[in-house]
Design an enzyme around this catalytic site. Structure first.
Site, PDB file in Angstrom:
ATOM      1  N   GLN A   1       0.914  -1.122  -0.024  1.00  0.00           N
ATOM      2  CA  GLN A   1       0.295   0.002  -0.389  1.00  0.00           C
ATOM      3  C   GLN A   1       1.055   1.284  -0.275  1.00  0.00           C
ATOM      4  O   GLN A   1       1.333   2.253   0.321  1.00  0.00           O
ATOM      5  CB  GLN A   1      -1.028   0.172   1.124  1.00  0.00           C
ATOM      6  CG  GLN A   1      -1.837   1.319   0.919  1.00  0.00           C
ATOM      7  CD  GLN A   1      -2.983   0.953   2.476  1.00  0.00           C
ATOM      8  OE1 GLN A   1      -3.301   0.049   2.823  1.00  0.00           O
ATOM      9  NE2 GLN A   1      -3.879   2.217   2.353  1.00  0.00           N
ATOM     10  N   PHE A   2       1.278   1.970  -1.121  1.00  0.00           N
ATOM     11  CA  PHE A   2       2.096   2.569  -1.451  1.00  0.00           C
ATOM     12  C   PHE A   2       1.478   4.061  -0.103  1.00  0.00           C
ATOM     13  O   PHE A   2       2.351   5.239  -0.308  1.00  0.00           O
ATOM     14  CB  PHE A   2       2.264   3.367  -2.279  1.00  0.00           C
ATOM     15  CG  PHE A   2       1.435   3.684  -3.610  1.00  0.00           C
ATOM     16  CD1 PHE A   2       1.149   5.011  -3.858  1.00  0.00           C
ATOM     17  CD2 PHE A   2       0.321   3.085  -3.726  1.00  0.00           C
ATOM     18  CE1 PHE A   2       0.405   5.912  -4.900  1.00  0.00           C
ATOM     19  CE2 PHE A   2      -0.429   3.123  -4.723  1.00  0.00           C
ATOM     20  CZ  PHE A   2      -0.943   5.176  -5.335  1.00  0.00           C
ATOM     21  N   THR A   3      -0.069   4.142  -0.476  1.00  0.00           N
ATOM     22  CA  THR A   3      -0.540   5.725  -0.086  1.00  0.00           C
ATOM     23  C   THR A   3       0.349   5.742   1.202  1.00  0.00           C
ATOM     24  O   THR A   3      -0.097   7.048   2.033  1.00  0.00           O
ATOM     25  CB  THR A   3      -1.956   5.773  -0.439  1.00  0.00           C
ATOM     26  OG1 THR A   3      -2.654   4.354   0.485  1.00  0.00           O
ATOM     27  CG2 THR A   3      -2.460   4.990  -1.727  1.00  0.00           C
TER      28      THR A   3
END
Length: 149
Positions: free
Chosen positions: A78-80
């Site tokens: 989850q890059f966010t």
């Protein structure tokens, strides 16, 4: 490297209507890789995930690790988690690692956890995923390999 670790009764991740990874009791880990992360960050995060004492013992105290609780890990990229929303209304993802680097380190965390004997299921890197979980407790822990929190 940042991780949101949730103790779950069950969890699964779906991609295009198919279950990509699924666990019963264990940990759902949302993992974000920063552009400055190195193999030492993999070691740190994997060690923390493996050794967090957030499962109840016979007296109901959070005293057992996921391994001691005979649980599994569902690891989802989850890059966010690297989003910076301090300025403006749209988060900046400048601190997130490039996909090739992020995928290698994400897979490194999975390898480290598996090497310790844990059952590890994974999401699909860079896919549009739907994650469903039953947070047990609820128990949610934030980890950061730079130790900002």
């Amino acid at each position: 490297m940042r991780a949101v670790v949730q103790r779950v009764s069950r969890a699964h991740v779906t991609v295009d209507g198919r279950i990509a990874g699924e666990i019963a009791r264990g940990l759902l880990v949302l993992l974000g890789v920063a552009n400055k992360d190195q193999p030492a960050d993999v070691q740190y995060i994997a060690g923390k995930i493996r050794e967090l004492r957030i499962f109840p013992d016979e007296n109901g105290r959070m005293n057992h690790s996921v391994e001691e609780a005979k649980g599994a890990v569902l690891l989802v990229s989850q890059f966010t988690l690297l989003g910076d929303a301090r300025k403006g209304r749209r988060p900046s993802y400048d601190e997130a690692a490039a996909p090739a680097v992020a995928q290698a380190l994400y897979e490194g965390v999975a390898r480290e956890l598996r090497a310790s004997g844990l059952i590890v299921q994974m999401g699909v890197f860079q896919a549009d995923m739907q994650v469903e979980l039953v947070n047990d407790g609820p128990v949610t822990i934030l980890l950061d390999s730079t130790r900002h929190f």
